[in-house]
Scaffold this active site. Structure first.
Site, PDB file in Angstrom:
ATOM      1  CG  ASP A 234      -1.880   1.117   1.291  1.00  0.00           C
ATOM      2  OD1 ASP A 234      -2.766   1.159   0.419  1.00  0.00           O
ATOM      3  OD2 ASP A 234      -1.767   1.965   2.192  1.00  0.00           O
ATOM      4  CD  GLU A 286      16.210 -14.805   3.163  1.00  0.00           C
ATOM      5  OE1 GLU A 286      15.639 -15.394   4.107  1.00  0.00           O
ATOM      6  OE2 GLU A 286      16.840 -13.742   3.298  1.00  0.00           O
TER       7      GLU A 286
END
Length: 580
Positions: A234, A286
């Site tokens: 956002d 990751e």
């Protein structure tokens, strides 16, 4: 305007000479997010499972099969975190828990598990620019003295003027009024001011502070560990503010205006923000499964937006230039061309979107003559009312054309039903902080957030649990039952049926990973015509029917739109072609 002459009919479109060289080539990458269809769920208004008048996570889980029928790749959930709900959940009090209004963390885990069974990823809406004034970190900041580590998590400043009674600068809130609120000291005397680009209950974080960055890395990992497919970020362009917080004479939303280009706005688009997203991208890398970041970044001009989607930053960014295009063929061609050119330059996919929780739904926009954007101002009883028949025809046509564009697509809940805005909502039902902060001068976004209709013959059109009487948190228009999902599912000509069929074709034909070549034949007309693979797309944005080229119509925005060898106004078709 005169009707296009039959000589434009595509005897010329049967050869490659009828098309320009490809503006956008087929993608050689197979990452899912490059051609994705992502469906936005606004949880309060999707489906109410417990009869309290508010949608919830179990309601979403129960209806994920309905979204799988739309061939979506992911579901983006607007905020469901713990919140006082002063701004529809975009005022977060705890980023690592579910608000009881929507359920529990176990309910969230069940949603992710069910989505995984259906091959749907879950995208979480992250709100990093600001939090709720109820957040434990902001409460600690208010209780701490000026200059403390607690206050350094946010943007506190002394006021200007001899007694500090004037805000530190002239910045204005997106929701109206000053972007600063003054605190009160323990002894009752006036204190420092804190910055809030939105409501006063939404203090901005200080992203120059490494402790803020550490906190949000913790939040990212919390949700990644629970299996989310990524994050919609956002106000992604607002985290870093210019040194010194200088005054600004332009628009509060940072958009360009005469004498004040948007790239100079001191509260938006600062270069230092990109280091944050490069770090976030490395964290997502990751985790297995191609987790993604999507930026809500309102940036002028369009080429600057691509800074957010360079190879080591975000995967996608919302295309607001496309969202706000008027009903005009020349403007639409321009924004599609400029979007593809800009995003191709950084090897990122373009995204396309026509509606979301912050703008008037495109059925209503396109029913307002030229379809001028209304943004967060809404449409009320005293405004000119959209022509819903015209708006729905244009919305269906625009959506069908969008589905054939290469890149990623975002859908907003209910657009597959052809829902318009609620344009006659009584003022005492409105809850958007924009309405409150401007004294009703701006209506806000409630009109596009009305709870969905599911079953025509049930109370509240089936939004809630059968047999319950709780009214929806926002009132539905009287006509809502006619848009209900059960009615449309049984009608092969409904908007829902068109969405299902076209989105399945988009997937089967791999249009999202396809190409785009503009038609030479129609480039000076009110017809937007392009080829993606073997599909010719024609969108008639003019006043008169236009002749169709030979070929098989495999998708149409409306029954009879391509009858008699011509394409009706406000309609779109896909034609299977083998032109070389």
């Amino acid at each position: 305007m005169t009707e296009i002459a039959p000589t434009l009919q595509a005897e010329h479109m049967s050869s490659s000479a009828a098309f320009h060289a490809p503006l956008h080539a087929p993608s050689e990458e197979n990452q899912w997010w490059r051609s994705s269809v992502i469906y936005q769920v606004y949880p309060r208004s999707f489906r109410d499972s417990n009869g309290d008048g508010v949608g919830d996570l179990p309601g979403i889980t129960a209806e994920l099969g309905s979204l799988a029928d739309l061939s979506v790749d992911a579901v983006w959930l607007s905020p469901f975190f713990t919140s006082p709900q002063r701004d529809g959940g975009y005022d977060v009090a705890d980023y690592c828990d579910v608000d009881p209004l929507f359920g529990t963390l176990s309910d969230f885990d069940a949603l992710v598990a069910r989505a995984d069974q259906l091959g749907i990823r879950v995208i979480v809406d992250l709100v990093p620019n600001h939090c709720s004034s109820d957040h434990v970190l902001f409460r600690a900041a208010l209780a701490a003295p000026a200059g403390s580590a607690e206050r350094a998590m946010f943007i506190f400043r002394d006021g200007s003027g001899p007694d500090g009674s004037t805000p530190p600068n002239n910045w204005q809130s997106h929701f109206g009024g000053p972007a600063w609120t003054r605190t009160t000291n323990d002894d009752g005397t006036p204190g420092q001011w804190y910055l809030h680009l939105f409501d006063s209950s939404q203090p901005d974080f200080n992203w120059d502070n490494p402790a803020v960055r550490d906190e949000f890395e913790r939040v990212l990992r919390f949700w990644l560990d629970r299996g989310v497919g990524g994050f919609r970020v956002d106000v992604a362009h607002a985290l870093i503010k210019a040194d010194g917080l200088p005054d600004w004479g332009g628009r509060a939303d940072g958009g360009s205006s005469e004498g004040f280009p948007g790239w100079e706005a001191p509260m938006f688009g600062q270069d230092e923000v990109h280091a944050i997203y490069r770090r976030w991208r490395s964290i997502l890398a990751e985790y297995a499964g191609e987790r993604i970041l999507c930026a809500e970044a309102s940036i002028d001009p369009l080429p600057r937006l691509t800074d957010w989607v360079r190879a080591d930053e975000m995967h996608q960014a919302f295309n607001f230039a496309y969202l706000h295009h008027p009903w005009n063929a020349h403007s639409l061609r321009d924004v599609i061309s400029s979007s593809l050119t800009a995003f191709d330059a950084v090897e990122a996919p373009t995204t396309w979107v026509l509606s979301n929780h912050d703008v008037v739904r495109h059925v209503s926009r396109f029913g307002l003559g030229g379809g001028a954007p209304r943004g967060g101002d809404g449409i009320g009883r005293g405004d000119a009312q959209p022509d819903l028949a015209t708006g729905l025809a244009r919305a269906r046509a625009a959506s069908l054309a969008m589905f054939a564009l290469p890149g990623g697509i975002y859908l907003y809940q209910g657009e597959e039903l052809g829902l318009p805005d609620h344009t006659s909502m009584p003022d005492d039902a409105r809850q958007d902080p924009t309405f409150v902060r401007t004294g009703g001068e701006r209506l806000g976004r409630d009109g596009c957030r009305v709870p969905l209709p599911w079953q025509a013959d049930e109370p509240s059109s089936g939004f809630g649990t059968p047999g319950t009487t709780a009214a929806p948190w926002l009132p539905q228009p009287e006509s809502w039952a006619g848009f209900a999902r059960d009615v449309q599912a049984a009608d092969g000509d409904s908007t829902l049926s068109m969405y299902r069929a076209a989105l399945q074709l988009r997937r089967d034909l791999r249009l999202g990973a396809g190409s785009l070549s503009w038609s030479r034949t129609f480039e000076q007309t009110d017809v937007v015509a392009f080829r993606n693979g073997d599909i010719l797309v024609m969108l008639n944005m003019g006043e008169f029917a236009v002749p169709l080229p030979p070929g098989s119509v495999i998708a149409s925005s409306a029954p009879g739109a391509a009858d008699g060898g011509s394409l009706a106004p406000d309609a779109c078709v896909w034609i299977m072609s083998t032109a070389g």
